[in-house]
Enzyme design. Structure first.
Site, PDB file in Angstrom:
ATOM      1  N   PRO A  48       0.521  -1.356   0.013  1.00 30.93           N
ATOM      2  CA  PRO A  48      -0.022  -0.090  -0.074  1.00 30.93           C
ATOM      3  C   PRO A  48       0.912   1.274   0.184  1.00 30.93           C
ATOM      4  O   PRO A  48       1.628   1.284   0.804  1.00 30.93           O
ATOM      5  CB  PRO A  48      -0.827  -0.164   1.230  1.00 30.93           C
ATOM      6  CG  PRO A  48       0.103  -1.079   2.348  1.00 30.93           C
ATOM      7  CD  PRO A  48       0.813  -1.938   1.296  1.00 30.93           C
ATOM      8  N   ASP A  87      -2.114   2.850   2.286  1.00 33.49           N
ATOM      9  CA  ASP A  87      -1.559   3.088   3.700  1.00 33.49           C
ATOM     10  C   ASP A  87      -2.130   4.461   4.097  1.00 33.49           C
ATOM     11  O   ASP A  87      -1.730   5.427   3.566  1.00 33.49           O
ATOM     12  CB  ASP A  87      -0.069   3.329   3.593  1.00 33.49           C
ATOM     13  CG  ASP A  87       0.678   2.632   4.755  1.00 33.49           C
ATOM     14  OD1 ASP A  87       0.007   2.533   5.931  1.00 33.49           O
ATOM     15  OD2 ASP A  87       2.105   2.319   4.550  1.00 33.49           O
ATOM     16  N   TRP A 560       4.647   0.239   9.685  1.00 30.85           N
ATOM     17  CA  TRP A 560       5.159  -0.956   9.142  1.00 30.85           C
ATOM     18  C   TRP A 560       4.551  -2.218   9.500  1.00 30.85           C
ATOM     19  O   TRP A 560       4.582  -3.115   8.917  1.00 30.85           O
ATOM     20  CB  TRP A 560       6.660  -0.966   9.273  1.00 30.85           C
ATOM     21  CG  TRP A 560       7.262   0.146   8.538  1.00 30.85           C
ATOM     22  CD1 TRP A 560       7.918   1.100   8.878  1.00 30.85           C
ATOM     23  CD2 TRP A 560       7.363  -0.023   6.955  1.00 30.85           C
ATOM     24  NE1 TRP A 560       8.619   1.830   7.740  1.00 30.85           N
ATOM     25  CE2 TRP A 560       8.272   1.167   6.744  1.00 30.85           C
ATOM     26  CE3 TRP A 560       6.942  -0.948   6.101  1.00 30.85           C
ATOM     27  CZ2 TRP A 560       8.541   1.574   5.211  1.00 30.85           C
ATOM     28  CZ3 TRP A 560       7.418  -0.635   4.459  1.00 30.85           C
ATOM     29  CH2 TRP A 560       8.148   0.551   4.288  1.00 30.85           C
ATOM     30  N   GLN A 596      12.457  -1.508  -0.046  1.00 31.79           N
ATOM     31  CA  GLN A 596      11.542  -2.362   1.075  1.00 31.79           C
ATOM     32  C   GLN A 596      12.408  -3.503   1.249  1.00 31.79           C
ATOM     33  O   GLN A 596      11.951  -4.376   2.100  1.00 31.79           O
ATOM     34  CB  GLN A 596      10.513  -2.751  -0.074  1.00 31.79           C
ATOM     35  CG  GLN A 596       9.724  -1.693  -0.403  1.00 31.79           C
ATOM     36  CD  GLN A 596       9.098  -0.536   0.641  1.00 31.79           C
ATOM     37  OE1 GLN A 596       8.969  -1.156   1.986  1.00 31.79           O
ATOM     38  NE2 GLN A 596       9.063   0.575   0.478  1.00 31.79           N
ATOM     39  N   TRP A 600       9.105  -3.057   3.690  1.00 32.88           N
ATOM     40  CA  TRP A 600       7.818  -4.051   3.607  1.00 32.88           C
ATOM     41  C   TRP A 600       8.251  -5.743   3.466  1.00 32.88           C
ATOM     42  O   TRP A 600       7.701  -6.405   3.910  1.00 32.88           O
ATOM     43  CB  TRP A 600       6.765  -3.632   2.312  1.00 32.88           C
ATOM     44  CG  TRP A 600       5.357  -4.336   2.388  1.00 32.88           C
ATOM     45  CD1 TRP A 600       4.670  -4.525   3.313  1.00 32.88           C
ATOM     46  CD2 TRP A 600       5.016  -4.957   1.283  1.00 32.88           C
ATOM     47  NE1 TRP A 600       3.598  -4.966   2.960  1.00 32.88           N
ATOM     48  CE2 TRP A 600       3.839  -5.214   1.787  1.00 32.88           C
ATOM     49  CE3 TRP A 600       5.399  -4.995  -0.049  1.00 32.88           C
ATOM     50  CZ2 TRP A 600       2.946  -6.052   0.841  1.00 32.88           C
ATOM     51  CZ3 TRP A 600       4.426  -5.930  -1.115  1.00 32.88           C
ATOM     52  CH2 TRP A 600       3.443  -6.231  -0.421  1.00 32.88           C
ATOM     53  N   LYS A 633      18.535  12.214  -7.939  1.00 32.48           N
ATOM     54  CA  LYS A 633      17.266  12.129  -7.667  1.00 32.48           C
ATOM     55  C   LYS A 633      16.253  12.868  -8.196  1.00 32.48           C
ATOM     56  O   LYS A 633      16.467  14.214  -8.303  1.00 32.48           O
ATOM     57  CB  LYS A 633      17.130  12.268  -6.100  1.00 32.48           C
ATOM     58  CG  LYS A 633      15.729  11.629  -5.504  1.00 32.48           C
ATOM     59  CD  LYS A 633      15.882  11.477  -3.940  1.00 32.48           C
ATOM     60  CE  LYS A 633      14.478  11.034  -3.379  1.00 32.48           C
ATOM     61  NZ  LYS A 633      14.270  11.009  -1.834  1.00 32.48           N
ATOM     62  N   LYS A 636      10.858  17.704  -7.663  1.00 39.21           N
ATOM     63  CA  LYS A 636       9.904  18.711  -8.169  1.00 39.21           C
ATOM     64  C   LYS A 636      10.568  20.110  -8.146  1.00 39.21           C
ATOM     65  O   LYS A 636      10.282  20.970  -9.074  1.00 39.21           O
ATOM     66  CB  LYS A 636       8.674  18.707  -7.175  1.00 39.21           C
ATOM     67  CG  LYS A 636       7.892  17.346  -7.446  1.00 39.21           C
ATOM     68  CD  LYS A 636       6.656  17.504  -6.585  1.00 39.21           C
ATOM     69  CE  LYS A 636       5.827  16.086  -6.521  1.00 39.21           C
ATOM     70  NZ  LYS A 636       4.615  16.018  -5.926  1.00 39.21           N
TER      71      LYS A 636
END
Length: 1105
Positions: A48, A87, A560, A596, A600, A633, A636
């Protein structure tokens, strides 16, 4: 099939939009699920994301991988439920509300009311759901949003409670302390993510402190270095590295004896000898506790210190020392001794670290491992929630720790224990909300005993399949190997509350495993599990009224823990879907990013292992990071990447999907995103694919125009019996494509599929279609035309089905037209079964055709070297290769294709590899030089002198002995050179080879070939004029030729001798200009001059109706 436009007029984004509308109208996704409802389940877990931010390329990448795999599994006979997840709890949401409401302190939330605060949080968690759905759908991903799960749903939260309760019953839960970044401004711990978001350059103290060794005969002291003097009152141990060499040194000027790491001796203060003053006593030596400059460099500091002894760090373990302060004297039995750990490094300090287990993560771990303190017991944290010393630290009680550094340093100096002091500038973390400096502080937390199940975690990891496997074998394995007990509670508000009720005396603990249990024990009705709905609920003590009631602990779960519970909570197990879960656990597939492995993927593995002794998943794809084109990276603020919507609108979602999966990012490596790379996919993959499809449609329509009736594909069983070698080859190549894609998709290696598809499409367009134009255009008879068209039809249909999971839009566009001539076909390509390998795969013919293309490339290279364009016919080509079967194919089935493509009149096979080649041996100096040394010269001379017979014998035996040295095939390079016949000149014959096949061209000019060359030039001009006039291949026109030369006999002779070739190439006879009808409609006309020394006019016309 309907007519289609040219490739340049085909808009991939527009066609995708039409398909999206059709899918929506036809309820395509829902229909696919219904059609596969009784198929075996394929369980996919969707990690999620937070809906408080917009989707970026990382989400698009992971979503594409998930969609490709689940579409493939659905087409291979599985029922694949796909529900989107959200999430909803935790830091990202709370942060936004804190900013919105100007909240800086924990107390402010309590003052406004947890109920109001949590409802504010609830109000924003689905803010960008619409934008997410729009992007996900536009990318072609089929997933259920309507029935998606949210971690804040009542059913999800109840299953999270059940998970925790199971762990508690298994004895895997305890309450202890975890050292975490702590904001004294907010009076709350922060996650590592928060702690890393606000660094500042600050000046902090650095001091060296002496710790006298108990019972040391020389009265030596350990010297430890620290940049946080405020932690010294809580010191309980000193830590060394067992593998380092330590030295005991005496100060030559004051006699003090210190123990430090040998490699850090230079960091002790440097002192100078006393100087005699002219008018007074000698000046004092520099005082050891004054501020001094670090010596830097690699000096051993021998001017100031005399080395008395050397010993390993391991020999210091267990030695006791005199504590700096008496605040923890009640720990004397277990504390104030030396321990060892590898976290002590040699790049700073003295090689001896002072340990305050309440204020350092490694300090805490080392002290627990060495029995200084015990896990789970009430650790004494001598600093309160406000960052002030408690009453235990009597001399500094109520003083803010960062403000106490100078006072503590002075106290150390007053005790005669200050060895050195100074200041240094460094980057230090500040609270991103209160802007106060962070400290590391032990906070009470509820833990899962991960270390207890570590062996089982490692074993379960072996049972899983990862792509790429190095992430599993190295990164994830190492993370599990070093796993620590997991603190799963947080002192926050918006999250799933811990289901733990504790009595006032702490003796009675009840952990709820369901809403029903809570309602039964409390008598309260529960409709929501968030804090403001249940914090007030109490439970009577089982020991009687006199023991009061049990109240819920205030903590909520780390988010988590919630996402790690997803395999159970998203289907409300064990309260619902018991059979579905138990028959299909572990799940079949998960996919997320490399980060992850510590997120996760880890929490999934920990909880499933603790609950069921199994991994949570069977197969996993781990992707890398998508970076901006400059390698930075994506930002924006910097605007260093194109918006996803921009790329999709320009090139389409299919192109973006293929670009992403045909990149290093699917192998867990970084990808520098380039918009031009997406365009390259359109140009190199989709346009050739579309043009092959368009060629089929055009020529299928031609059959009707020519009056042969509509195109209905011949059945595949009949087609497999085709005697045409290229039909056999493309059918075999298509089966190889299906075999390969199935093999790679079953192995979850998505990144290998696109390169193979590229090669297949290149072969389809540049071999099958190109070499079969006459057949496909009907110039070899209706029956042969229908066979060729039907072969191309099924090849395209099979390729579309094979690629449907990867490019769902484009394959649907093609399929919707292709299915119109095939009765009983599915309404959508995504309802079709995935192709099986059917019929025979002819590896020999596939290899022969590949070699044929090599021959053609080599012959073209020879032509280029000698400026002999393809239009110039040549007499003969010799193909040299030892494989007689291949030579049979080239001189037989494939001969006409080679000759026509290269404009050569004769092809001669030759299996005598030495007839046109000379062999020469060269020693590989890079391999042999170091090995042979002085013998190299002798060996090299003999290797170069090897005869052809010697070389052939060497290649057969695999080794040879020269000057007592045995040389293998890898030691000697065999160079094959072209051996020109003695009676031929350089410009008369030449050769080219690739180490496998040798091609020899006779370059001599033959007047009999000139006419054929001129005919090719005429045909070339006619085809260019047709294109210039905008004619489609299916447009029938008459073509007229008029000579402009004074001597017209030359052109007449050529047109007569080459009549058959010209007619076969342009699809109609080439008529004389005088034959044109007076009422004919001229479509195009052009004059050509100096074409092979001829001048002429070409006219394209249609007879008047």
């Amino acid at each position: 099939m309907e007519d289609i436009c040219e490739g340049k007029d085909f808009s991939f984004p527009n066609e995708e939009t039409k398909i999206l509308k059709w899918w929506e109208t036809a309820k395509a996704f829902e229909t696919q699920l219904e059609k596969t409802r009784n198929k075996p389940e394929y369980i996919f877990y969707d990690g999620p994301p937070f809906a408080t931010g917009l989707p970026h390329y990382g989400h698009i990448l992971a979503g594409t991988i998930k969609d490709i795999v689940t579409r493939y599994q659905s087409m291979t006979g599985h029922h694949v439920t796909r529900r989107f997840g959200w999430d909803c709890h935790g830091l990202p949401v709370e942060h936004e509300i804190d900013e919105k409401l100007g909240i800086k302190m924990k107390q402010q939330v309590i003052d406004m009311g947890i109920d109001k605060y949590n409802e504010e949080c609830r109000s924003i968690v689905t803010r960008y759901v619409g934008e997410w759905e729009k992007t996900v759908v536009r990318m072609g991903r089929w997933i259920d949003f309507e029935n998606g799960y949210k971690t804040m749903d009542l059913k999800f939260m109840e299953s999270v409670w059940w998970v925790f309760a199971q762990l508690y019953q298994k004895g895997l839960v305890y309450r202890g302390f975890k050292v975490m970044p702590y904001s004294t401004g907010l009076k709350t711990p922060l996650s590592n993510f928060e702690a890393n978001s606000n660094y500042k350059e600050v000046s902090d103290p650095e001091i060296m402190v002496s710790f006298p060794i108990v019972d040391d005969p020389e009265g030596a002291s350990f010297v430890a270095w620290t940049t946080t003097p405020w932690t010294l009152p809580s010191n309980l141990a000193l830590c060394v590295n067992a593998n380092f060499v330590y030295v005991k040194v005496r100060n030559k000027f004051n006699g003090k004896i210190f123990v430090v790491a040998e490699s850090r001796l230079s960091e002790l203060p440097v002192e100078k000898a006393k100087k005699v003053m002219p008018n007074g006593p000698a000046a004092d030596a520099q005082t050891p506790n004054s501020k001094t400059k670090t010596s830097g460099g690699k000096s051993k500091n021998t001017e100031t210190y005399e080395v008395m002894d050397k010993f390993p760090g391991s020999s210091l373990v267990g030695k006791k020392y005199i504590p700096l302060f008496d605040y923890f004297k009640d720990f004397s039995d277990s504390a104030f001794r030396v321990v060892a750990d590898d976290y002590v490094t040699s790049d700073s300090g003295t090689g001896i670290v002072h340990c305050a287990p309440a204020f350092g993560e490694d300090d805490n771990r080392v002290c627990i491992e060495n029995g200084i303190i015990k896990k789970g017991e009430s650790l004494i944290v001598a600093v309160d929630d406000n960052g002030r010393f408690t009453e235990r630290i009597t001399d500094f009680r109520d003083k803010y720790v960062k403000e106490a550094d100078n006072d503590i340093t002075q106290a150390v100096k007053d005790k005669g224990r200050l060895v050195k002091s100074g200041k240094f500038m460094h980057s230090y973390p500040f609270c991103w909300r209160s802007d106060t400096p962070l400290i590391y502080r032990a906070v009470p937390s509820w833990f899962i005993m991960v270390e207890k199940i570590k062996d089982q975690l490692l074993e379960n990891n072996k049972q899983t399949y990862w792509v790429p496997d190095f992430v599993k074998e190295k990164r994830f394995h190492n993370w599990l190997e070093n796993a620590r007990d997991w603190a799963v509670s947080r002192s926050r508000f918006w999250g799933t509350p811990l289901p733990v009720w504790v009595s006032e005396d702490g003796e009675e603990i009840v952990v709820m495993d369901s809403i029903e249990t809570l309602e039964k024990l409390s008598g309260a009705k529960v409709t929501d599990l968030h804090r403001h709905y249940i914090d007030h609920i109490t439970i009577p003590s089982r020991r009687g009224p006199e023991f009061g009631v049990l109240r819920r602990v205030e903590d909520v779960f780390d988010c988590w823990f919630e996402s790690g519970s997803m395999p159970y909570a998203y289907i409300h197990y064990p309260f619902e879907n018991v059979e579905l879960f138990e028959n299909n656990f572990p799940g079949h597939f998960v996919a997320e990013g490399l980060d992850q492995t510590r997120g996760w993927f880890y929490t999934l593995m920990v909880l499933s292992t603790a609950l069921f002794g199994k991994p949570a998943f069977r197969n996993l794809i781990c992707n890398g990071l998508v970076l901006a084109e400059d390698g930075k990276k994506m930002s924006k603020r910097l605007k260093n990447y194109p918006q996803p919507s921009e790329v999709i609108n320009d090139y389409g979602a299919d192109a973006l999907r293929l670009y992403l999966i045909n990149s290093p990012v699917v192998r867990a490596e970084p990808l520098r995103f380039k918009k031009e790379g997406v365009f390259a996919v359109v140009k190199d993959v989709f346009l050739p694919w579309y043009n092959a499809y368009r060629f089929l449609v055009q020529n299928a329509k031609r059959l009707e125009i020519d009056g042969f009736g509509p195109f209905i594909p011949t059945d595949q069983k009949t087609l497999r019996c085709s005697s045409n070698v290229l039909d056999q080859w493309i059918n075999s190549a298509t089966q190889s494509l299906v075999h390969f894609v199935r093999q790679e998709m079953d192995a979850y290696r998505l990144y290998t599929v696109v390169p193979y598809l590229l090669k297949f499409l290149d072969n389809l367009t540049n071999i099958y279609v190109r070499f079969n134009r006459k057949r496909l255009k009907g110039r070899t008879g209706e029956g042969d035309c229908r066979t060729a068209l039907s072969t191309l039809y099924f090849v395209l249909l099979t390729a579309c089905k094979a690629m449907a999971p990867l490019t769902p839009f484009f394959t649907e566009v093609l399929y919707q037209n292709l299915r119109k001539v095939c009765k009983g076909s599915e309404e959508s390509i995504h309802y079709c079964s995935y192709p099986e390998v059917e019929g025979e795969r002819w590896e020999r013919i596939e290899q022969s055709v590949n070699r044929m293309m090599t021959i053609i490339d080599l012959a073209r290279n020879i032509r280029d070297r000698h400026s002999k364009p393809i239009k110039t016919p040549l007499r003969e080509m010799v193909v040299v290769h030892p494989d007689s079967e291949f030579l049979d194919d080239i001189a037989g089935k494939l001969r006409e294709y080679v000759l026509e493509e290269l404009n050569i009149k004769s092809l001669v096979p030759c299996n005598d590899t030495l007839k046109y080649a000379s062999l020469r041996a060269e020693p590989d100096f890079s391999v042999l030089g170091k090995r042979l040394g002085k013998s190299m010269g002798v060996v090299a001379k003999e290797v170069k002198a090897m005869s052809t017979a010697d070389i052939i014998a060497f290649e057969k035996a695999g080794e040879i002995t020269i000057a007592s040295h045995t040389l293998k095939l890898s030691d000697i390079k065999i160079v094959r050179g072209f051996k020109r016949p003695d009676n031929m000149k350089d410009d008369e014959i030449d050769a080219a080879g690739d180490g496998d096949v040798l091609v020899i061209l006779d370059l001599g000019v033959d007047d009999s070939l000139v006419e054929a060359g001129v005919a090719r030039e005429v045909v070339n001009r006619i085809q260019k004029l047709r294109k210039k006039a905008g004619l489609e291949p299916t447009d029938m026109v008459e073509v007229f030729f008029k000579s402009l030369d004074d001597d017209k006999t030359v052109s007449e002779q050529i047109l007569k001798s080459q009549e058959s070739y010209i007619k076969g190439s342009i699809g109609c006879p080439l008529l004389r200009a005088e034959a044109i009808s007076s009422n004919a409609i001229t479509i195009a006309e052009e004059s050509f001059h100096g074409i092979s020394n001829l001048s002429f006019v070409i006219t394209l016309a249609r007879p008047s109706q």
